[in-house]
Design a protein around this motif. Structure first.
Motif, PDB file in Angstrom:
ATOM      1  N   LYS A  24       0.837  -1.185   0.000  1.00  0.00           N
ATOM      2  CA  LYS A  24       0.000   0.000   0.000  1.00  0.00           C
ATOM      3  C   LYS A  24       0.880   1.246   0.000  1.00  0.00           C
ATOM      4  O   LYS A  24       1.850   1.338   0.753  1.00  0.00           O
ATOM      5  CB  LYS A  24      -0.887  -0.026   1.246  1.00  0.00           C
ATOM      6  N   LEU A  25       0.507   2.197  -0.850  1.00  0.00           N
ATOM      7  CA  LEU A  25       1.234   3.468  -0.930  1.00  0.00           C
ATOM      8  C   LEU A  25       0.229   4.563  -1.228  1.00  0.00           C
ATOM      9  O   LEU A  25      -0.541   4.460  -2.187  1.00  0.00           O
ATOM     10  CB  LEU A  25       2.305   3.417  -2.032  1.00  0.00           C
ATOM     11  N   LEU A  38       4.679  -5.637  -5.374  1.00  0.00           N
ATOM     12  CA  LEU A  38       5.464  -4.409  -5.331  1.00  0.00           C
ATOM     13  C   LEU A  38       5.727  -3.907  -6.748  1.00  0.00           C
ATOM     14  O   LEU A  38       5.707  -2.697  -6.998  1.00  0.00           O
ATOM     15  CB  LEU A  38       6.777  -4.646  -4.581  1.00  0.00           C
ATOM     16  N   ASP A  39       5.942  -4.810  -7.684  1.00  0.00           N
ATOM     17  CA  ASP A  39       6.163  -4.404  -9.077  1.00  0.00           C
ATOM     18  C   ASP A  39       4.939  -3.692  -9.644  1.00  0.00           C
ATOM     19  O   ASP A  39       5.072  -2.695 -10.359  1.00  0.00           O
ATOM     20  CB  ASP A  39       6.512  -5.616  -9.947  1.00  0.00           C
ATOM     21  N   GLU A  40       3.758  -4.213  -9.337  1.00  0.00           N
ATOM     22  CA  GLU A  40       2.523  -3.581  -9.811  1.00  0.00           C
ATOM     23  C   GLU A  40       2.376  -2.189  -9.212  1.00  0.00           C
ATOM     24  O   GLU A  40       2.021  -1.228  -9.905  1.00  0.00           O
ATOM     25  CB  GLU A  40       1.327  -4.443  -9.442  1.00  0.00           C
ATOM     26  N   VAL A  81       9.274   5.043  -2.495  1.00  0.00           N
ATOM     27  CA  VAL A  81       8.530   3.809  -2.302  1.00  0.00           C
ATOM     28  C   VAL A  81       9.125   3.016  -1.148  1.00  0.00           C
ATOM     29  O   VAL A  81       8.396   2.556  -0.254  1.00  0.00           O
ATOM     30  CB  VAL A  81       8.493   2.960  -3.586  1.00  0.00           C
ATOM     31  N   GLU A  82      10.435   2.854  -1.130  1.00  0.00           N
ATOM     32  CA  GLU A  82      11.090   2.093  -0.066  1.00  0.00           C
ATOM     33  C   GLU A  82      10.784   2.689   1.314  1.00  0.00           C
ATOM     34  O   GLU A  82      10.624   1.942   2.272  1.00  0.00           O
ATOM     35  CB  GLU A  82      12.600   2.068  -0.296  1.00  0.00           C
ATOM     36  N   GLN A  90       3.702   0.372   2.684  1.00  0.00           N
ATOM     37  CA  GLN A  90       3.213  -0.397   3.819  1.00  0.00           C
ATOM     38  C   GLN A  90       2.893  -1.798   3.329  1.00  0.00           C
ATOM     39  O   GLN A  90       2.254  -1.955   2.289  1.00  0.00           O
ATOM     40  CB  GLN A  90       1.966   0.256   4.409  1.00  0.00           C
ATOM     41  N   VAL A  91       3.329  -2.787   4.070  1.00  0.00           N
ATOM     42  CA  VAL A  91       3.081  -4.178   3.703  1.00  0.00           C
ATOM     43  C   VAL A  91       2.096  -4.755   4.698  1.00  0.00           C
ATOM     44  O   VAL A  91       2.274  -4.636   5.898  1.00  0.00           O
ATOM     45  CB  VAL A  91       4.397  -5.004   3.712  1.00  0.00           C
ATOM     46  N   SER A  92       1.037  -5.374   4.157  1.00  0.00           N
ATOM     47  CA  SER A  92       0.044  -6.000   5.027  1.00  0.00           C
ATOM     48  C   SER A  92      -0.244  -7.410   4.537  1.00  0.00           C
ATOM     49  O   SER A  92      -0.029  -7.729   3.378  1.00  0.00           O
ATOM     50  CB  SER A  92      -1.245  -5.181   5.033  1.00  0.00           C
TER      51      SER A  92
END
Length: 46
Positions: free
Chosen positions: A5-6, A14-16, A38-39, A43-45
């Motif tokens: 999520k961004l 992440l590529d998408e 991005v880095e 957010q990773v869920s």
């Protein structure tokens, strides 16, 4: 499976995320700046 999520947008990979969001940011920053953004902000869920 993880989701990425961004800025309120959610993606399955992440590529998408990078491919789609780059279109919104390419006029505002370089690709290197975008990758760094991005880095720092993704957010990773589960």
């Amino acid at each position: 499976m993880a989701h990425y999520k961004l800025d309120g947008a959610k993606f399955e990979t992440l590529d998408e995320l990078k491919e789609v969001m780059w279109q919104l940011y390419k006029d505002k920053m370089t690709r290197e700046e975008f990758d760094s953004y991005v880095e720092q902000h993704v957010q990773v869920s589960d």
